[in-house]
Write a protein that holds these residues in place. Structure first.
Motif, mmCIF file in Angstrom:
data_model
loop_
_atom_site.group_PDB
_atom_site.id
_atom_site.type_symbol
_atom_site.label_atom_id
_atom_site.label_comp_id
_atom_site.label_asym_id
_atom_site.label_seq_id
_atom_site.Cartn_x
_atom_site.Cartn_y
_atom_site.Cartn_z
ATOM 1 N N GLY A 137 0.802 -1.220 0.000
ATOM 2 C CA GLY A 137 0.000 0.000 0.000
ATOM 3 C C GLY A 137 0.832 1.266 0.000
ATOM 4 N N HIS A 138 1.999 1.223 0.670
ATOM 5 C CA HIS A 138 2.863 2.403 0.686
ATOM 6 C C HIS A 138 3.334 2.765 -0.720
ATOM 7 C CE1 HIS A 138 3.998 1.110 5.051
ATOM 8 N NE2 HIS A 138 2.843 1.745 4.997
ATOM 9 N N VAL A 139 3.595 1.744 -1.538
ATOM 10 C CA VAL A 139 4.044 2.000 -2.909
ATOM 11 C C VAL A 139 2.879 2.477 -3.767
ATOM 12 C CG1 VAL A 139 5.099 0.978 -4.971
ATOM 13 C CG2 VAL A 139 5.905 0.315 -2.683
ATOM 14 N N VAL A 140 1.709 1.885 -3.584
ATOM 15 C CA VAL A 140 0.536 2.295 -4.357
ATOM 16 C C VAL A 140 0.273 3.796 -4.188
ATOM 17 C CG1 VAL A 140 -1.969 2.037 -4.587
ATOM 18 C CG2 VAL A 140 -0.532 0.006 -4.315
ATOM 19 N N SER A 182 1.922 19.452 -4.656
ATOM 20 C CA SER A 182 2.720 19.154 -5.850
ATOM 21 C C SER A 182 2.598 17.668 -6.171
ATOM 22 C CB SER A 182 4.188 19.524 -5.625
ATOM 23 O OG SER A 182 4.720 18.801 -4.526
ATOM 24 N N ASN A 183 2.504 17.372 -7.464
ATOM 25 C CA ASN A 183 2.349 15.981 -7.891
ATOM 26 C C ASN A 183 3.668 15.218 -7.754
ATOM 27 O OD1 ASN A 183 0.453 17.685 -10.069
ATOM 28 N ND2 ASN A 183 -0.512 15.906 -9.139
ATOM 29 N N VAL A 184 3.557 13.952 -7.366
ATOM 30 C CA VAL A 184 4.732 13.093 -7.357
ATOM 31 C C VAL A 184 5.265 13.014 -8.791
ATOM 32 C CG1 VAL A 184 5.529 10.719 -7.001
ATOM 33 C CG2 VAL A 184 3.966 11.783 -5.355
ATOM 34 N N ASP A 185 6.588 13.034 -8.951
ATOM 35 C CA ASP A 185 7.172 13.093 -10.281
ATOM 36 C C ASP A 185 6.856 11.839 -11.107
ATOM 37 O OD1 ASP A 185 9.792 11.196 -10.248
ATOM 38 O OD2 ASP A 185 9.519 12.142 -8.302
ATOM 39 N N LYS A 186 6.907 12.005 -12.408
ATOM 40 C CA LYS A 186 6.524 10.964 -13.359
ATOM 41 C C LYS A 186 7.363 9.703 -13.185
ATOM 42 C CE LYS A 186 6.065 10.252 -18.381
ATOM 43 N NZ LYS A 186 6.167 10.932 -19.712
ATOM 44 N N GLU A 187 8.665 9.853 -13.001
ATOM 45 C CA GLU A 187 9.552 8.705 -12.907
ATOM 46 C C GLU A 187 9.232 7.858 -11.680
ATOM 47 O OE1 GLU A 187 10.490 11.832 -13.443
ATOM 48 O OE2 GLU A 187 10.952 11.593 -15.586
ATOM 49 N N THR A 188 8.960 8.496 -10.564
ATOM 50 C CA THR A 188 8.637 7.759 -9.340
ATOM 51 C C THR A 188 7.338 6.980 -9.501
ATOM 52 O OG1 THR A 188 9.807 9.339 -7.935
ATOM 53 C CG2 THR A 188 8.103 7.989 -6.888
ATOM 54 N N GLN A 189 6.351 7.586 -10.140
ATOM 55 C CA GLN A 189 5.077 6.896 -10.332
ATOM 56 C C GLN A 189 5.248 5.682 -11.252
ATOM 57 O OE1 GLN A 189 1.373 9.168 -10.543
ATOM 58 N NE2 GLN A 189 2.569 11.053 -10.624
ATOM 59 N N LYS A 190 5.991 5.848 -12.336
ATOM 60 C CA LYS A 190 6.203 4.730 -13.261
ATOM 61 C C LYS A 190 6.985 3.608 -12.579
ATOM 62 C CE LYS A 190 7.603 3.628 -17.981
ATOM 63 N NZ LYS A 190 6.248 3.104 -18.293
ATOM 64 N N GLU A 191 8.013 3.980 -11.801
ATOM 65 C CA GLU A 191 8.801 2.999 -11.058
ATOM 66 C C GLU A 191 7.904 2.227 -10.079
ATOM 67 O OE1 GLU A 191 12.657 2.894 -8.004
ATOM 68 O OE2 GLU A 191 11.412 4.701 -8.193
ATOM 69 N N SER A 192 6.951 2.916 -9.489
ATOM 70 C CA SER A 192 6.064 2.277 -8.511
ATOM 71 C C SER A 192 5.172 1.240 -9.174
ATOM 72 C CB SER A 192 5.219 3.345 -7.806
ATOM 73 O OG SER A 192 6.043 4.250 -7.092
ATOM 74 N N VAL A 193 4.628 1.548 -10.340
ATOM 75 C CA VAL A 193 3.774 0.579 -11.038
ATOM 76 C C VAL A 193 4.613 -0.625 -11.482
ATOM 77 C CG1 VAL A 193 2.217 0.193 -12.979
ATOM 78 C CG2 VAL A 193 2.162 2.374 -11.757
ATOM 79 N N GLU A 194 5.824 -0.379 -11.935
ATOM 80 C CA GLU A 194 6.706 -1.495 -12.310
ATOM 81 C C GLU A 194 6.994 -2.373 -11.099
ATOM 82 O OE1 GLU A 194 10.031 0.518 -13.990
ATOM 83 O OE2 GLU A 194 9.073 0.863 -15.938
ATOM 84 N N TRP A 195 7.189 -1.749 -9.946
ATOM 85 C CA TRP A 195 7.432 -2.501 -8.705
ATOM 86 C C TRP A 195 6.218 -3.360 -8.355
ATOM 87 C CZ3 TRP A 195 5.407 -3.200 -3.871
ATOM 88 C CH2 TRP A 195 6.234 -3.696 -2.870
ATOM 89 N N LEU A 196 5.029 -2.806 -8.524
ATOM 90 C CA LEU A 196 3.802 -3.558 -8.237
ATOM 91 C C LEU A 196 3.648 -4.734 -9.200
ATOM 92 C CD1 LEU A 196 1.467 -0.495 -7.598
ATOM 93 C CD2 LEU A 196 2.199 -2.149 -5.879
#
Length: 820
Positions: A616-619, A640-654
């Motif tokens: 859940g922390h990553v989601v 401020s929105n979380v940056d694009k790279e962090t969000q993409k990395e998070s979905v890849e992690w999931l």
């Protein structure tokens, strides 16, 4: 003179005298009735006829008399119209009331009341300080009064008056044994849920009424007839015990301190209509204890000074001897932060006096704050407090510790630190380590009672790699505040040395105590303090150790419950690596030593919960919005929105750790020894939960919103594309977990085509789904998925996999063409 004339004169005089007497009698009767209508005591029973020799009397704020099965209040006239706080709490609670989210000690209502005489009655009036005029001479004061008429909670007949006429006696038996919603403990939702019909008067009664110098405590036993009670269904009723505390508020209210959302405090709110501005002032004040230096001059010079009245907590006489030292340490750990605010010995822990030392001592006396040790299987601890709604002054609090709570901490200690911490690999945790955990939990709950809410940003203040540094953790613990929900260091890895695994007091706690409790000399009004308070905040601005993060910020990855470290992806990677080690060794640490599977089953269930939290922390990174509370004169944006790279990395992690089946969670040496079936369903539910959370309407809405303020953003289309590729990556023969997850994806697409956004409390996430891009994106995804599934179906010879693809295609067709 003619005798007839004389006789007529005599008769006339007699009649005149008679008429005069009659008129005086009528006038006297009329005056008496008028006097009675205005509150005369004439005609009432004699005091001894009401308060008989059989009466058992308890002296205190009011005299409380018990005469057989009746209770009487003898209310001193000089307490009429004085403000009192009526606090309703559940003293004893049936199992599972409120779905298990309510505990003994839960506050159900709090209201200011006053006793007022009207004619031959005493009225219990409910008062409010939410709308006021600070200047009582202002013309608008009358308007505030007539537009906020005080309701009458109950009207009591006056039974008699005291022998010296200084007090009024009323019968409170019916009041405390009736179903009065403001006192009952069962709100309309609970009554509806459990189909409560009525209060059973034969099984409801006053348990006790005790009077103390500043408060009166009433215990009531209520039994309600209910068709669907939360437990003991065969009885057809709900029984609970309520505690009503009526507390005399201070004659002189404390000077309030104006709240600033950049520092976390519980608060009270008021609307002041005497403002000279073009609208009423909305004032918010912090809740805090009244601490005043004994020596103001020495305090002003910067010397440590004892307070006039320190905060004292007494230990429940029922506290186990082996735990007392840890409870006292937890209380007095706050002495150091109070020294930062200029006070020494500001908070003290004491044993409760014995009956021989103080026969009048009672934990229910408002003069005493108590750490209550409750013999209950509930796994919890709470730190409620009672405060003056006029000023925010905390008057009293009771810390409640439930006996079984230490079991929760033992389990979490084993699961979250067992990989790196050999001493946690046991069901019999070392007593000193358990004591240290209890000390920190007590200190956390005392923090709530001092006015501090959770600060969920405090664990984001430290770099993830710092948690593997022994020197750093020994000095700084695992969060910048004890008020974060950061319990254990789950990041440290096997081989890391000298690690502190348990939380402790942090720099933010010193900062917050100083900000809320330091006396500001010569500031005679709340407004006069603001410049200094703002200066203290600005001195720490930009330093993450002094940031406050709201628990309600579910969209903010910086303020997450149970998280530690400033990078959720990296922290959860370490955490899951440790969990895999623990899962592999869990049978050895439990069932192999006990020759019983009960602990293995309990800990495995909690291990799944820990894994869910890490995921859940990553989601939260995806569609995440950082909330940095600040004033307009501070640089940067609040949101401020979380940056694009962090969000993409998070979905890849999931995709890698959740949607690619985590088979290590379904270890046969565990699951086949605790249940005969259900393993596939356990995994299906866990994966589906995170998938639907990732693709939730509120998260999609935040991604759509990012388009309006950010040219380089992670879009909703990016999210769907990345998630779909992860869920449907497997080729060839699919196992049951893969098939279940793919069905969950398609079913959720069906929901997204029809679901509506519910308006939240703050309303920020609400948007019109029908007129947004959601439906068109989902439709496009389903069209793409149809092509993908047709290709996959042609590439497999496995029967169940082929049937699975046929089923998914049919489901998608029904979603896209519901009227076919």
């Amino acid at each position: 003179m003619n005798q007839k004339i004389i006789l007529a004169i005599l008769l006339s005089g007699t009649m005149a005298l008679s008429s005069c007497k009659t008129n005086k009698s009528v006038a006297a009767k009329s005056a008496t009735e008028s006097s009675k209508s205005k509150g005369s005591d004439d005609g009432m029973k004699a005091y001894d006829k009401v308060i008989t020799k059989e009466a058992k009397t308890d002296e205190g704020l009011f005299k409380v008399h018990q005469v057989k099965d009746k209770y009487y209040y003898e209310i001193p006239n000089n307490t009429l119209k004085k403000d009192m706080l009526l606090v309703s709490r559940i003293a004893q609670i049936p199992s599972n009331l409120g779905g298990g989210y309510m505990n003994a000690g839960s506050k159900t209502n709090e209201q200011v009341v006053s006793w007022e005489r009207f004619q031959d009655k005493i009225l219990l009036k409910v008062k409010s300080y939410s709308e006021i005029t600070r200047d009582s001479t202002a013309a608008i004061t009358n308007s505030v009064k007539v537009n906020n008429y005080e309701p009458t909670l109950y009207a009591f007949d006056i039974e008699t008056v005291s022998k010296d006429s200084t007090a009024t006696v009323i019968d409170v038996t019916k009041f405390f044994s009736s179903d009065i919603p403001a006192l009952s403990g069962l709100n309309s939702r609970l009554r509806s849920t459990y189909k409560v019909r009525n209060l059973d008067s034969d099984r409801s009664f006053i348990n006790s009424i005790k009077s103390f110098p500043e408060n009166i405590e009433v215990k009531q036993d209520f039994t309600y007839n209910a068709s669907e009670p939360p437990s003991n269904g065969s009885v057809g009723s709900i029984s609970l015990q309520m505690n009503q505390s009526m507390i005399l508020l201070p004659e002189d209210p404390m000077q309030p301190r104006i709240y600033d959302p950049r520092v976390g405090f519980f608060t009270i709110d008021q609307i002041d209509y005497s403002s000279s501005a073009l609208k009423a002032d909305e004032n918010t004040y912090i809740r805090r204890w009244r601490l005043e230096p004994k020596d103001p001059e020495a305090y002003a010079r910067g010397e440590l000074v004892e307070p006039v009245k320190p905060i004292v907590y007494y230990l429940d006489p029922g506290t186990p001897e082996n735990l007392k030292e840890y409870i006292k340490q937890g209380i007095e750990d706050w002495q150091k932060p109070f020294e930062t605010a200029g006070f020494k010995n500001a908070i003290i822990a004491k044993d409760a006096p014995s009956p021989e030392e103080d026969p009048e001592f009672s934990p229910e006396d408002i003069r005493y704050s108590v750490v209550r040790y409750v013999a209950s299987t509930t796994r919890n601890a709470v730190g409620p407090s009672v405060s003056d709604p006029r000023s925010g002054e905390i008057i009293e609090s009771d810390i409640i510790w439930y006996h079984n709570h230490l079991r929760s901490y033992r389990n979490r200690y084993l699961l979250e630190t067992g990989a790196a911490n050999p001493s946690a690999r046991t069901l019999n945790t070392d007593p000193e380590e358990i004591g240290e955990m209890m000390r920190q939990v007590i200190a956390h709950e005392v923090g709530h009672a001092l006015g501090f809410p959770h600060n969920m940003a405090a664990s984001f203040a430290y770099d993830v790699e710092d948690y593997r540094d022994g020197d750093f953790t020994q000095e700084n613990g695992i969060a910048a505040s004890l008020m974060d929900y950061a319990r254990y260091n789950y990041i440290a890895q096997p081989g890391d040395e000298n690690i502190r695994f348990v939380r402790q007091m942090g720099p933010y706690d010193h900062y917050a105590v100083n900000w809320g409790y330091r006396v500001i000399p010569n500031a005679s009004t709340p407004e006069a303090e603001v410049e200094t308070l703002n200066k203290w905040i600005m001195e720490k601005a930009g330093d993450p150790k002094y940031k406050f993060g709201r628990q309600s910020s579910s969209f903010d990855p910086q303020s997450q419950t149970e998280a530690i470290g400033n990078d959720p992806v990296k922290a959860s990677t370490y955490g899951i690596k440790n969990l895999k080690y623990v899962a592999k060794n869990l049978p050895e640490w439990t069932s192999d030593t006990t020759n019983d599977y009960d602990d293995l089953e309990e800990l495995y269930g909690e291990l799944l919960g820990v894994w869910n939290r890490y995921v859940g922390h990553v989601v939260t990174n995806v569609g995440g919005v950082n909330e940095d509370l600040k004033k307009p004169n501070q640089p940067g944006m609040v949101y401020s929105n979380v940056d694009k790279e962090t969000q993409k990395e998070s979905v890849e992690w999931l995709n890698e750790n959740v949607f690619s089946t985590p088979e290590w969670l379904i270890d046969p040496s565990i699951v086949q020894n605790i249940d005969y079936a259900g393993y596939a369903e356990t995994m299906r539910a866990a994966q589906a939960r995170h998938l639907t959370n990732l693709l939730s309407l509120d998260r999609i809405g935040r991604l759509l919103n990012a388009e309006t303020v950010n040219s380089d953003y992670y879009s909703a289309i990016n999210l769907f594309d990345d998630a779909r590729k992860g869920v449907f990556a497997p080729n060839g023969k699919l196992d049951i977990y893969e098939r279940n997850l793919q069905r969950a994806f398609v079913d959720h697409m069906s929901y997204l085509m029809t679901g509506e956004m519910q308006r939240g409390r703050r309303g920020g996430d609400y948007y019109d789904v029908n007129q947004s891009d959601v439906r068109s994106i989902v439709r496009g995804e389903l069209n793409s998925l149809q092509s993908t599934l047709r290709g996959k179906m042609r590439g497999t010879n496995d029967t169940i996999t082929k049937f699975h693809y046929q089923d998914l295609l049919a489901r998608i067709d029904n979603i896209l063409n519901p009227e076919k």
